[in-house]
Design an enzyme around this catalytic site. Structure first.
Site, short mmCIF file in Angstrom:
data_model
loop_
_atom_site.label_atom_id
_atom_site.label_comp_id
_atom_site.label_asym_id
_atom_site.label_seq_id
_atom_site.Cartn_x
_atom_site.Cartn_y
_atom_site.Cartn_z
N LYS A 1 0.81 -1.22 0.00
CA LYS A 1 0.00 0.00 0.00
C LYS A 1 0.85 1.28 0.00
O LYS A 1 0.48 2.27 -0.63
CB LYS A 1 -0.95 0.01 1.20
CG LYS A 1 -2.09 -1.00 1.10
CD LYS A 1 -3.05 -0.83 2.26
CE LYS A 1 -4.09 -1.92 2.30
NZ LYS A 1 -5.04 -1.77 3.42
N ASP B 1 -9.99 2.73 2.29
CA ASP B 1 -10.13 2.29 3.69
C ASP B 1 -10.72 3.43 4.53
O ASP B 1 -11.46 3.17 5.49
CB ASP B 1 -8.76 1.89 4.27
CG ASP B 1 -8.30 0.52 3.78
OD1 ASP B 1 -9.15 -0.28 3.35
OD2 ASP B 1 -7.08 0.27 3.82
P1 NDP Z 1 0.16 -3.20 9.56
O1 NDP Z 1 1.11 -4.30 9.37
O2 NDP Z 1 0.35 -1.92 8.84
O3 NDP Z 1 0.07 -2.84 11.14
C1 NDP Z 1 -0.05 -3.86 12.10
C2 NDP Z 1 -0.38 -3.27 13.46
O4 NDP Z 1 -0.61 -4.34 14.38
C3 NDP Z 1 0.78 -2.44 14.06
O5 NDP Z 1 0.24 -1.40 14.86
C4 NDP Z 1 1.48 -3.48 14.95
O6 NDP Z 1 2.22 -2.91 15.99
C5 NDP Z 1 0.30 -4.22 15.49
N1 NDP Z 1 0.61 -5.55 15.99
C6 NDP Z 1 0.91 -6.66 15.26
N2 NDP Z 1 1.11 -7.70 16.07
C7 NDP Z 1 0.94 -7.24 17.34
C8 NDP Z 1 1.03 -7.85 18.64
N3 NDP Z 1 1.32 -9.15 18.78
N4 NDP Z 1 0.79 -7.09 19.73
C9 NDP Z 1 0.47 -5.79 19.60
N5 NDP Z 1 0.39 -5.16 18.41
C10 NDP Z 1 0.62 -5.88 17.29
O7 NDP Z 1 -1.28 -3.83 9.22
P2 NDP Z 1 -2.62 -3.06 8.82
O8 NDP Z 1 -2.72 -1.83 9.63
O9 NDP Z 1 -2.70 -2.95 7.35
O10 NDP Z 1 -3.76 -4.11 9.25
C11 NDP Z 1 -4.01 -4.36 10.61
C12 NDP Z 1 -5.28 -5.20 10.76
O11 NDP Z 1 -6.40 -4.48 10.25
C13 NDP Z 1 -5.25 -6.53 10.00
O12 NDP Z 1 -5.88 -7.52 10.78
C14 NDP Z 1 -6.06 -6.25 8.77
O13 NDP Z 1 -6.66 -7.41 8.24
C15 NDP Z 1 -7.11 -5.30 9.33
N6 NDP Z 1 -7.69 -4.44 8.31
C16 NDP Z 1 -9.04 -4.51 8.12
C17 NDP Z 1 -9.64 -3.75 7.17
C18 NDP Z 1 -11.10 -3.87 6.99
O14 NDP Z 1 -11.61 -3.39 5.97
N7 NDP Z 1 -11.84 -4.47 7.92
C19 NDP Z 1 -8.89 -2.82 6.31
C20 NDP Z 1 -7.46 -2.79 6.62
C21 NDP Z 1 -6.92 -3.60 7.57
P3 NDP Z 1 3.78 -2.47 15.77
O15 NDP Z 1 3.73 -1.12 15.11
O16 NDP Z 1 4.33 -2.42 17.14
O17 NDP Z 1 4.41 -3.52 14.90
#
Ligand code: NDP
Length: 297
Positions: free
Chosen positions: A75, A111
């Site tokens: 993205k 989004d």
């Molecule tokens: P990114 O990879 O950009 O971000 C992931 C986020 O999750 C970061 O804030 C990361 O923290 C955090 N994270 C991951 N693992 C852990 C953990 N074990 N403990 C705490 N924090 C954690 O992903 P996206 O933002 O693109 O997507 C995130 C979620 O949102 C996904 O499940 C995706 O499917 C969902 N989503 C849903 C949409 C919808 O239309 N319903 C649209 C877009 C996304 P850190 O920065 O510390 O790594």
């Protein structure tokens, strides 16, 4: 899935670029919509490695595709590859939809619109509210951009990596034009301290997502009750552990399926310039997600 279309010389190809992408349910959702709209289009998932993203985007022009979706991990990398950016794509620094008009590609981020349509549809009031956003990845950026658009009063961004929470809060402040967002550590103690007056919690991390469905972030549970909204962007499973816990406390809950439907509908409307058949898309997506949960996909 039989989609009832006969592919022929005029069939046009739309799709999603991601890596991995095999478990995407967008093909089922969009192909059902094309059928309902009588569009001779087909939607495919393309696994595109990072080093091939540029070539894949060139192919959108070369193959005269109406457009594509772009998903994890492309993205942000897609931003410099398009000719123009929508306001939301520019604000979030991320593109999830490309629209091809005579070889000119515009990058959009549906989004933001998907989140706002979903919140509106569920009856979540965001304007004037104190909101906590858990996570600071791409989804959180879209949510914070949406919150700035609708005039949320204050936003707390809590994330495992504090520097990303600070970046997303700064983005929110820039978009709102005033200091409306601040970072917070993702610990039960810090969340509790930051919680005062928060009426909407929005979970945007990947915690709780299939197949690791047992995970749930810490929430200050004693402050979650019937007057609180809990929105979880995770759509697989549709009802996450976090939502189950929030429901037990009487909170009003919204899962990620509806946002996924609404961002898809917004993309389809950009490509086709027609209204998307949202109920058809929702039904197809839910059926596809049930297939994944049952080991299909
Ligand atoms: P990114 O990879 O950009 O971000 C992931 C986020 O999750 C970061 O804030 C990361 O923290 C955090 N994270 C991951 N693992 C852990 C953990 N074990 N403990 C705490 N924090 C954690 O992903 P996206 O933002 O693109 O997507 C995130 C979620 O949102 C996904 O499940 C995706 O499917 C969902 N989503 C849903 C949409 C919808 O239309 N319903 C649209 C877009 C996304 P850190 O920065 O510390 O790594």
């Amino acid at each position: 899935m039989a989609i009832g279309l006969t592919f022929a010389g005029a069939t046009r190809v739309v799709g999603v670029f991601g890596d991995p992408v095999e478990h995407s349910c967008s093909p089922q959702m969009h192909n059902a919509a094309f059928q309902a709209m009588g569009l001779d289009w087909v939607y495919l998932a393309f696994r595109v490695a990072h080093e091939h993203l540029h070539s894949a985007v060139k192919a959108v022009r070369a193959l005269n595709m109406p457009g594509v979706n772009v998903t994890v991990p492309h993205k942000v990398a897609a931003v410099p590859l398009v000719d123009r950016l929508s306001r939301e794509a520019e604000q979030t620094g991320a593109v999830n939809t490309m629209v091809n008009e005579n070889g000119i590609l515009t990058g959009h981020n549906t989004d933001v619109e998907g989140f706002l349509r979903c919140a509106r549809g569920a009856g979540v009031t965001l304007g004037g509210q104190r909101v906590m956003v858990l996570g600071a990845g791409g989804a959180a950026r879209a949510v914070v951009a949406g919150l700035a658009q609708v005039g949320a009063a204050q936003v707390v961004v809590a994330n495992r990596s504090p520097h990303r929470a600070a970046e997303v809060a700064e983005l929110g402040n820039r978009l709102a034009g005033h200091a409306f967002a601040g970072p917070c550590e993702l610990t039960a103690e810090a969340l509790k301290q930051a919680d005062e007056g928060i009426s909407v919690f929005i979970q945007t991390t990947s915690v709780g997502m299939y197949p690791d469905v047992g995970g749930a972030l810490p929430l200050p549970w004693e402050l979650v009750g019937p007057d609180t909204w809990v929105v979880d962007l995770v759509y697989n499973p549709p009802r996450t552990r976090l939502l189950a816990l929030a429901e037990q406390r009487g909170a009003r809950c919204v899962g990620g399926v509806e946002m996924l439907v609404q961002q898809g509908a917004a993309s389809l409307e950009l490509w086709s310039k027609r209204e998307a058949p949202v109920p058809v898309m929702r039904e197809a997506l839910v059926a596809a997600l049930e297939g994944v949960a049952n080991g299909g996909g």
